[in-house]
Design an enzyme around this catalytic site. Sequence first.
Site, mmCIF file in Angstrom:
data_model
loop_
_atom_site.group_PDB
_atom_site.id
_atom_site.type_symbol
_atom_site.label_atom_id
_atom_site.label_comp_id
_atom_site.label_asym_id
_atom_site.label_seq_id
_atom_site.Cartn_x
_atom_site.Cartn_y
_atom_site.Cartn_z
ATOM 1 N N GLU A 110 -12.452 -10.204 11.019
ATOM 2 C CA GLU A 110 -12.501 -9.539 13.117
ATOM 3 C C GLU A 110 -12.799 -10.835 13.814
ATOM 4 O OE1 GLU A 110 -12.093 -5.092 13.663
ATOM 5 O OE2 GLU A 110 -14.062 -6.268 12.807
HETATM 6 C C1 ACM Z 1 -14.164 -4.190 9.037
HETATM 7 O O1 ACM Z 1 -13.600 -3.207 8.961
HETATM 8 N N1 ACM Z 1 -13.418 -4.859 10.266
HETATM 9 C C2 ACM Z 1 -14.055 -4.843 7.647
#
Ligand code: ACM
Length: 565
Positions: A373
């Site tokens: 992310e």
């Molecule tokens: C994640 O759940 N952002 C690895």
Amino acid sequence: MGRRIGPLLVLCASLLAATASPPAAASPRTAPATATGAGTPTATGTRTGADEAATARSPRPLDRVIPAPASVRERGRPYAITPRTVIRVHGGPDHHRHGQRRGARKDVRQVADHLAELLRPATGYRLPVTTRAGRDGIQLRLGGHRRLGPEGYRLDVTARAVRLTAREPAGLFHGIQTLRQLLPAAVEAPDKQPGPWRITGGTITDTPRYAYRGAMLDVSRHFFPVPAVKRYIDQLALYKINTLHLHLSDDQGWRIAIDSWPRLAGYGGGTEVGGGPGGHYTKADYREIVRYAAARHLTVVPEIDMPGHTNAALASYAELNCDGVAPPRYTGTEVGFSSLCVPLERTYDFVDDVLRELAALTPGPYLHIGGDEAHSTSHKDYVTFMRRVQPLVAKYGKKAIGWHQITAAPARGTVAQYWGYDRTGPQERAQVAEAARRGTKLVLSPADRAYLDMKYDKDTPLGLSWAGYVPTRRAYDWDPGRYLEGVPERAVLGVEAPLWSETIATSDQLEYLAFPRLPGVAEVGWSPAATHDWDGYRERLAQQAPRWELMGVNYHRSPQVPWPR
Ligand code: ACM
């Protein structure tokens, strides 16, 4: 191959059992008689307290264990632990080099002491651990067939003795978890219980399907102090989980003391989701977690999530920001807004220092560098960053693990942790599969299967639902070897069950999300694919509940599982 024929033997035993007593399904709480009649058949259909008490005292069939053992053969009379039982430890085989042998002896002794400590409160017996040779008692020894590998074990139960053999102490440790589950649930009680403490006669030969069987705890969104982490470690060990991944940094809090950058923990650790006080581990705390885990044959994998999920670090040091201005600390739950400053040289001083100090504290082979992310980092910057950071992990003698986005720039030897789900796009999956075909090993944590922080269903109180609901069956009913199209089974290093902590702040809440799903992921990681069977699994799972109740584990009473009353 023991592992291939194993399930057949289990099947044979169950078929024979089915002819000797009504099928287990007729009464989930009634253990079927064993092939040799060693078990005590009990009336089915009526679920009286007396029946349950009788069932609880009869020796359990050898396959009533989670994770399901690879190979089970019931034979002969049961063994009974009595006030005269001793635990005998034997050293390694003579061809071991001297130093190795002495170290191994100490480790065997540690496993034996652990077993004695597990059994003493409920049995009320002394159960002395001795190196004196003898043909009776519970015997732990290193040796056995090479095919047992680093974590496998063989358990032989006769009326005279219980013999546990493994190549390595880890195998003995997993073997005692099996032994523990074969005893009545009352063995988990903190005070003396009536026996008998019998174990069905026969042999279990058991090795794991995957070398990596992990659980992740997010201690950043909410901080979990050392005793809470130890409590979870003990629960993980019962299901032969061998890796504890600690998510030590995120936007909401930095949780590990770094001497060269003291404000990370001192200031960046002072918050959490919702605005609570947060907290952090001192180096002594972290070492204590590592030690406690190692004594239970779990390896700690620390994660510093980078280049995104870094607001706590950016808030602690203005010099890490591209504009030289520290943002405020953050206590919300949005993701993707923070990034380390990729063009800035100081960023790599910081990363080098953190990885150096973390590597020095961590005996295990891996450092997790996050990589998920990074929505505020350009693709080009992301690749630049990961190409610079992975060699730093290697410089300190460790291997890198990253969330699967790292397959955009994987270095040789880097492990990718897949956290996609059924709506993950084909391009993203293809990138992971391509990396796997080129040699990147994968740890599978599909969010719609293995994420313990997804809600069970729309009505359960804790958890998130961005990957959908994950009821108990869904966490168990998948095959890591065939989960990702185009990924060869040999690329799968194992599985991991992450538990993110946006919605949980206590052990009670943690356990509500982990149980009963965690044992399902543990079984998928350990047991041969041929043992996979939801109907049988849910019966075994139901039988764990009395154990959890005595251990004080707060579990969700999933409607998919035929729990005892
Ligand atoms: C994640 O759940 N952002 C690895």
